[in-house]
Design a protein around this motif. Structure first.
Motif, PDB file in Angstrom:
ATOM      1  N   HIS A  14       6.032  25.279  -7.329  1.00 49.58           N
ATOM      2  CA  HIS A  14       5.364  25.158  -8.619  1.00 49.58           C
ATOM      3  C   HIS A  14       6.231  25.739  -9.725  1.00 49.58           C
ATOM      4  CE1 HIS A  14       1.827  24.348 -11.028  1.00 49.58           C
ATOM      5  NE2 HIS A  14       1.859  25.561 -11.532  1.00 49.58           N
ATOM      6  N   VAL A  15       5.999  25.273 -10.952  1.00 45.46           N
ATOM      7  CA  VAL A  15       6.742  25.770 -12.098  1.00 45.46           C
ATOM      8  C   VAL A  15       6.539  27.277 -12.240  1.00 45.46           C
ATOM      9  CG1 VAL A  15       4.848  25.269 -13.723  1.00 45.46           C
ATOM     10  CG2 VAL A  15       7.214  25.344 -14.552  1.00 45.46           C
ATOM     11  N   ASP A  16       7.583  28.013 -12.588  1.00 44.65           N
ATOM     12  CA  ASP A  16       7.571  29.469 -12.768  1.00 44.65           C
ATOM     13  C   ASP A  16       7.420  30.248 -11.463  1.00 44.65           C
ATOM     14  OD1 ASP A  16       7.968  29.370 -15.482  1.00 44.65           O
ATOM     15  OD2 ASP A  16       5.832  29.407 -15.977  1.00 44.65           O
ATOM     16  N   ALA A  17       7.688  29.594 -10.328  1.00 42.01           N
ATOM     17  CA  ALA A  17       7.631  30.333  -9.060  1.00 42.01           C
ATOM     18  C   ALA A  17       8.884  31.170  -8.853  1.00 42.01           C
ATOM     19  CB  ALA A  17       7.444  29.370  -7.888  1.00 42.01           C
ATOM     20  N   GLY A  18       9.957  30.881  -9.595  1.00 39.93           N
ATOM     21  CA  GLY A  18      11.191  31.659  -9.478  1.00 39.93           C
ATOM     22  C   GLY A  18      12.294  30.938  -8.737  1.00 39.93           C
ATOM     23  N   LYS A  19      12.294  29.606  -8.753  1.00 41.41           N
ATOM     24  CA  LYS A  19      13.311  28.833  -8.015  1.00 41.41           C
ATOM     25  C   LYS A  19      14.702  29.029  -8.607  1.00 41.41           C
ATOM     26  CE  LYS A  19      11.086  25.026  -8.820  1.00 41.41           C
ATOM     27  NZ  LYS A  19       9.944  25.655  -9.516  1.00 41.41           N
ATOM     28  N   SER A  20      14.827  28.869  -9.933  1.00 42.48           N
ATOM     29  CA  SER A  20      16.148  29.011 -10.563  1.00 42.48           C
ATOM     30  C   SER A  20      16.646  30.446 -10.488  1.00 42.48           C
ATOM     31  CB  SER A  20      16.082  28.553 -12.023  1.00 42.48           C
ATOM     32  OG  SER A  20      15.806  27.169 -12.102  1.00 42.48           O
ATOM     33  N   THR A  21      15.729  31.413 -10.613  1.00 39.58           N
ATOM     34  CA  THR A  21      16.120  32.821 -10.513  1.00 39.58           C
ATOM     35  C   THR A  21      16.641  33.132  -9.114  1.00 39.58           C
ATOM     36  OG1 THR A  21      14.554  33.506 -12.214  1.00 39.58           O
ATOM     37  CG2 THR A  21      15.295  35.189 -10.656  1.00 39.58           C
ATOM     38  N   LEU A  22      15.967  32.618  -8.092  1.00 38.94           N
ATOM     39  CA  LEU A  22      16.415  32.847  -6.722  1.00 38.94           C
ATOM     40  C   LEU A  22      17.760  32.155  -6.474  1.00 38.94           C
ATOM     41  CD1 LEU A  22      16.011  33.901  -3.868  1.00 38.94           C
ATOM     42  CD2 LEU A  22      14.563  31.907  -3.380  1.00 38.94           C
ATOM     43  N   SER A  23      17.937  30.943  -6.993  1.00 40.87           N
ATOM     44  CA  SER A  23      19.212  30.240  -6.836  1.00 40.87           C
ATOM     45  C   SER A  23      20.337  31.021  -7.512  1.00 40.87           C
ATOM     46  CB  SER A  23      19.122  28.835  -7.447  1.00 40.87           C
ATOM     47  OG  SER A  23      18.092  28.082  -6.839  1.00 40.87           O
ATOM     48  N   GLY A  24      20.093  31.480  -8.745  1.00 37.16           N
ATOM     49  CA  GLY A  24      21.099  32.277  -9.446  1.00 37.16           C
ATOM     50  C   GLY A  24      21.398  33.580  -8.747  1.00 37.16           C
ATOM     51  N   SER A  25      20.371  34.202  -8.166  1.00 38.37           N
ATOM     52  CA  SER A  25      20.567  35.457  -7.433  1.00 38.37           C
ATOM     53  C   SER A  25      21.473  35.247  -6.223  1.00 38.37           C
ATOM     54  CB  SER A  25      19.211  36.015  -6.992  1.00 38.37           C
ATOM     55  OG  SER A  25      19.363  37.213  -6.261  1.00 38.37           O
ATOM     56  N   ILE A  26      21.285  34.143  -5.525  1.00 38.12           N
ATOM     57  CA  ILE A  26      22.125  33.836  -4.363  1.00 38.12           C
ATOM     58  C   ILE A  26      23.584  33.688  -4.788  1.00 38.12           C
ATOM     59  CG2 ILE A  26      22.652  32.040  -2.664  1.00 38.12           C
ATOM     60  CD1 ILE A  26      19.630  31.574  -2.401  1.00 38.12           C
ATOM     61  N   LEU A  27      23.817  32.952  -5.880  1.00 35.59           N
ATOM     62  CA  LEU A  27      25.195  32.753  -6.342  1.00 35.59           C
ATOM     63  C   LEU A  27      25.832  34.063  -6.782  1.00 35.59           C
ATOM     64  CD1 LEU A  27      24.748  29.448  -8.376  1.00 35.59           C
ATOM     65  CD2 LEU A  27      25.728  29.709  -6.101  1.00 35.59           C
ATOM     66  N   TYR A  28      25.062  34.917  -7.437  1.00 32.28           N
ATOM     67  CA  TYR A  28      25.591  36.207  -7.890  1.00 32.28           C
ATOM     68  C   TYR A  28      25.904  37.108  -6.700  1.00 32.28           C
ATOM     69  CZ  TYR A  28      25.898  40.666 -10.366  1.00 32.28           C
ATOM     70  OH  TYR A  28      26.327  41.873 -10.853  1.00 32.28           O
ATOM     71  N   ILE A  29      25.001  37.140  -5.728  1.00 33.69           N
ATOM     72  CA  ILE A  29      25.214  37.970  -4.541  1.00 33.69           C
ATOM     73  C   ILE A  29      26.445  37.513  -3.761  1.00 33.69           C
ATOM     74  CG2 ILE A  29      24.247  38.523  -2.263  1.00 33.69           C
ATOM     75  CD1 ILE A  29      21.471  38.531  -3.598  1.00 33.69           C
ATOM     76  N   MET A  30      26.677  36.203  -3.722  1.00 33.84           N
ATOM     77  CA  MET A  30      27.808  35.659  -2.960  1.00 33.84           C
ATOM     78  C   MET A  30      29.108  35.662  -3.761  1.00 33.84           C
ATOM     79  SD  MET A  30      26.516  35.220  -0.092  1.00 33.84           S
ATOM     80  CE  MET A  30      27.891  34.453   0.727  1.00 33.84           C
ATOM     81  N   LYS A  84      -0.539  37.649  -8.680  1.00 35.13           N
ATOM     82  CA  LYS A  84      -1.958  37.286  -8.715  1.00 35.13           C
ATOM     83  C   LYS A  84      -2.194  36.215  -9.772  1.00 35.13           C
ATOM     84  CE  LYS A  84      -3.328  40.246  -5.598  1.00 35.13           C
ATOM     85  NZ  LYS A  84      -4.053  41.469  -5.908  1.00 35.13           N
ATOM     86  N   GLY A  85      -2.805  35.129  -9.354  1.00 38.89           N
ATOM     87  CA  GLY A  85      -3.099  34.020 -10.248  1.00 38.89           C
ATOM     88  C   GLY A  85      -2.080  32.902 -10.177  1.00 38.89           C
ATOM     89  N   GLU A  86      -0.803  33.225 -10.022  1.00 38.04           N
ATOM     90  CA  GLU A  86       0.236  32.185  -9.991  1.00 38.04           C
ATOM     91  C   GLU A  86       0.215  31.395  -8.688  1.00 38.04           C
ATOM     92  OE1 GLU A  86       4.106  33.627 -10.961  1.00 38.04           O
ATOM     93  OE2 GLU A  86       3.596  34.032 -13.066  1.00 38.04           O
ATOM     94  N   PHE A  87       0.004  32.069  -7.576  1.00 38.29           N
ATOM     95  CA  PHE A  87      -0.080  31.343  -6.305  1.00 38.29           C
ATOM     96  C   PHE A  87      -1.267  30.387  -6.315  1.00 38.29           C
ATOM     97  CE2 PHE A  87      -2.262  31.205  -2.150  1.00 38.29           C
ATOM     98  CZ  PHE A  87      -1.354  30.395  -1.475  1.00 38.29           C
ATOM     99  N   GLU A  88      -2.399  30.862  -6.794  1.00 34.92           N
ATOM    100  CA  GLU A  88      -3.606  30.039  -6.814  1.00 34.92           C
ATOM    101  C   GLU A  88      -3.426  28.818  -7.714  1.00 34.92           C
ATOM    102  OE1 GLU A  88      -4.552  33.917  -5.204  1.00 34.92           O
ATOM    103  OE2 GLU A  88      -3.497  33.307  -7.030  1.00 34.92           O
ATOM    104  N   THR A  89      -2.756  28.994  -8.856  1.00 31.95           N
ATOM    105  CA  THR A  89      -2.531  27.874  -9.769  1.00 31.95           C
ATOM    106  C   THR A  89      -1.651  26.806  -9.138  1.00 31.95           C
ATOM    107  OG1 THR A  89      -2.723  29.341 -11.686  1.00 31.95           O
ATOM    108  CG2 THR A  89      -1.649  27.223 -12.042  1.00 31.95           C
ATOM    109  N   GLY A  90      -0.614  27.218  -8.443  1.00 32.44           N
ATOM    110  CA  GLY A  90       0.293  26.260  -7.835  1.00 32.44           C
ATOM    111  C   GLY A  90      -0.277  25.573  -6.617  1.00 32.44           C
ATOM    112  N   PHE A  91      -1.208  26.239  -5.917  1.00 29.88           N
ATOM    113  CA  PHE A  91      -1.701  25.698  -4.658  1.00 29.88           C
ATOM    114  C   PHE A  91      -2.968  24.865  -4.828  1.00 29.88           C
ATOM    115  CE2 PHE A  91      -3.759  26.110  -0.398  1.00 29.88           C
ATOM    116  CZ  PHE A  91      -2.775  25.445   0.319  1.00 29.88           C
ATOM    117  N   GLU A  92      -3.677  25.051  -5.917  1.00 30.02           N
ATOM    118  CA  GLU A  92      -4.903  24.279  -6.107  1.00 30.02           C
ATOM    119  C   GLU A  92      -4.571  22.814  -6.345  1.00 30.02           C
ATOM    120  OE1 GLU A  92      -5.421  25.087 -10.913  1.00 30.02           O
ATOM    121  OE2 GLU A  92      -6.718  26.117  -9.474  1.00 30.02           O
ATOM    122  N   LYS A  93      -5.588  21.940  -6.318  1.00 29.35           N
ATOM    123  CA  LYS A  93      -5.379  20.507  -6.483  1.00 29.35           C
ATOM    124  C   LYS A  93      -4.719  20.242  -7.835  1.00 29.35           C
ATOM    125  CE  LYS A  93      -7.854  16.096  -6.559  1.00 29.35           C
ATOM    126  NZ  LYS A  93      -6.929  15.425  -5.643  1.00 29.35           N
TER     127      LYS A  93
END
Length: 611
Positions: free
Chosen positions: A185-201, A290-299
């Motif tokens: 879902h949007v704002d789950a942190g996908k780009s941040t996690l991708s950038g973190s991987i590149l920085y760590i490596m 709290k709240g973000e998981f529910e928003t992304g997982f609901e219909k």
């Protein structure tokens, strides 16, 4: 070439004279100013110009003639004079037009044989912006450190291979290559996690990170700085959402990886499908806040749709990461982690995943890097070590990297028929095609056929990342260079194959569909239904021409329509001849997704090609 030599003489301006004609010696002639008709401008050193004290200022509104004698022994002047049969005025005119002059073979030979000086004619003739762009490239750039993300294929540049010898070609890296698509879902942190991987490596240096931190702070979004590594456009950075699929690379001792950072917003699901179609492993990023998981997982949330599309598009393994575990609303609580996992498992099983085989779960913090490369400390998360040690939730490794290194991709056949769907193409010293090898092995100098046009071409070069290689096996993302075809000869969705095993192209197919989410105002699927079909790299409109039968509890029942939740076998008509294959013969070219008005209404596979 030799420089034009001028013997400077003192000149006294006569105010009473109406015109002036200089004396012509045996070894000198007059050269008129050609700057008005020629973009080539001779460089002039102002220190070489001397004025007599009695000389008055020149009126810039009057035309100016300049005298510059010519060296009669200059090879270029001799050749030009020969071309004009001794006509000096015609020779001067010819010298004023370098483009026309270079059309003569004898002139070309002289220009190639002369050494380049400071006032080299060809160098001076280059546009200033070209010279500046070449000079702006430092010689010490390390291409392994400079990460080129957000890479549409037109931005992917090939290294200069003009001086390379075929004997210096490398064999492809024996390490397994995996395409990782980051979904959720949007704002789950996908780009941040991708950038973190590149920085760590070590793919991004600390100075670049500091610059991104300053930019994020100026936008009042301090936590976005790692996302800026992947989100490179102004639109993405200002809105904080990913639009295009970002692409980057990193390696471990075990595997090589390509990151595909897919957009999470529902408006950009077609872009997400294009990224997931290339992926072997899906990393489903879930926000524990709290709240973000529910928003992304609901219909209507993208967590559900992305997970289902990933399975449909051929993603073999799904790694579910519960992100933002360090958020103040969570604080690494085991109860919140178990709650998220407990709600996700039934839905993922419904999507077709075998939980104990295909899915792994682990908690992490993308922005802090905990459980990405290094295991989270026991002070922060005392329960995690005991959980993965016992193999809970099908996870026996502590970090994301150790989990990815343990995955093995099956079904890759290097000896099968060659299939490379074209993702994009562009021109750079020849036609360059971007794609993923789905089956078979691509080799240098091999003759291939472009389906469906059946145009033949010879492989001039193969690049994996920036390395020129002899061959490419299944799973590799490749850039293929051709010199015998034009860019117009190949389009997105065309398939590269061999003359002995052509990829079929048809306009009508039979498909097995699962109707998952029909629109409220179009609640039935029947003949005449129009939708957009996604299959490998193709996106094309289709029309249902016949509903053959409904599958109900294993029975085939003839009905005129199908409803949401049912499975059916239907016949679809395509407006253009399209490359695809039955799922049982070539799974990568047989998985389909149907979408209507921005909603995924059905998923399925090709059963039969209708001739």
């Amino acid at each position: 070439m030799s420089q034009l030599k001028a013997n400077a003489k003192e000149f006294v301006f006569n105010t009473s004279a109406s015109e002036w004609t200089p004396p012509i010696s045996s070894n000198a002639t007059i050269i008129n100013d050609s700057s008005a008709n020629n973009n080539t401008v001779e460089s002039i050193n102002i220190n070489d110009i001397s004025l007599n004290e009695s000389q008055e200022p020149i009126n810039n509104n009057e035309p100016i003639d300049e005298e510059e004698p010519i060296d009669e022994n200059d090879p270029l002047w001799k050749a030009t004079l020969t071309l004009t049969k001794g006509d000096r005025e015609a020779a001067l005119k010819l010298l004023e037009d370098p483009d026309s002059l270079l059309q003569y073979p004898e002139i070309k030979a002289i220009m190639e044989s002369t050494s380049s000086g400071d006032d080299d004619w060809e160098t001076t003739a280059q546009p200033p912006e070209v010279i500046e762009s070449v000079a702006a490239i430092p010689e010490s750039v390390n291409n392994d450190v400079v990460v080129k993300v957000k890479q549409s294929s037109s931005a992917a540049t090939l290294p200069d291979d003009s001086t390379e010898d075929d004997t210096a070609l490398q064999d492809s890296d024996p390490r397994q290559h995996l395409n990782l698509v980051f979904i959720g879902h949007v704002d789950a942190g996908k780009s941040t996690l991708s950038g973190s991987i590149l920085y760590i490596m070590g793919q991004v240096d600390a100075r670049t990170i500091e610059r991104y931190e300053r930019e994020a702070k100026q936008r009042n979004r301090e936590s976005w700085f790692l996302a800026f590594i992947m989100d490179t456009s102004e639109e993405e950075r200002s809105k904080g959402i990913t639009v295009e699929v970002g692409r980057a690379h990193f390696e471990t001792e075990t595997n090589r990886y390509t990151i595909l950072d897919a957009p999470g917003h529902k408006n950009y699901v077609p872009n997400m499908i294009a990224g997931a179609a290339q992926a072997d492993v899906g990393i489903l990023v879930i926000s524990a806040r709290k709240g973000e998981f529910e928003t992304g997982f609901e219909k209507g949330g993208q967590t559900r749709e992305h997970a289902m599309l990933a399975k449909t598009l051929g993603v073999q393994h799904l790694v579910v990461v519960i992100n933002k575990m360090d958020d103040p609303t969570v604080n690494w609580e085991q109860a919140r982690y178990e709650e998220c996992v407990g709600k996700l498992k039934p839905y993922l099983k419904q999507c077709g995943y075998v939980i104990k085989k295909d899915v792994k779960f682990l908690p992490l913090s993308g922005i802090a890097g905990d459980n990405v490369l290094r295991e989270v400390s026991a002070d922060k998360c005392p329960w995690w070590k005991n959980l993965y040690s016992t193999g809970a939730h099908n996870t026996t490794t502590p970090t994301l990297f150790s989990c990815l290194d343990s995955l093995v991709i099956s079904g890759r056949n290097p000896n099968g028929p060659l299939r490379i769907p074209c993702l994009d193409r562009y021109f750079e010293r020849g036609t360059v095609v971007l794609g993923k090898v789905e089956s078979g092995t691509l080799k240098m100098d091999e003759e291939i056929v472009i389906a469906p046009t059946r145009k033949k071409a010879k492989v001039d070069a193969i690049y994996i990342k920036d390395t020129k290689v002899r061959s490419a096996k299944p799973g590799e993302n490749v850039l293929i260079k051709f010199s015998t075809i034009n860019v117009e000869d190949i389009q997105k969705g065309f398939v590269l194959c061999t003359p002995t095993s052509l990829c079929p192209a048809v306009k009508e197919i039979e498909v097995h569909l699962a109707l998952i989410d029909l629109l409220e105002h179009r609640p039935i699927f029947s003949p005449g239904y129009e939708a957009v079909m996604h299959i490998h790299t193709v996106e094309i409109e289709v029309t249902c021409t016949a509903l053959l039968y409904i599958i109900d509890k294993g029975r085939q029942i003839r009905r005129p329509f199908g409803r949401q939740g049912q499975q059916c076998v239907a016949r679809l008509k395509l407006p253009l001849s399209t490359c695809l294959e039955p799922f049982d013969k070539m799974p990568a070219l047989g998985r389909i997704t149907l979408r209507d008005e921005g909603t995924t209404i059905a998923i399925g596979k090709v059963v039969r090609l209708v001739a």
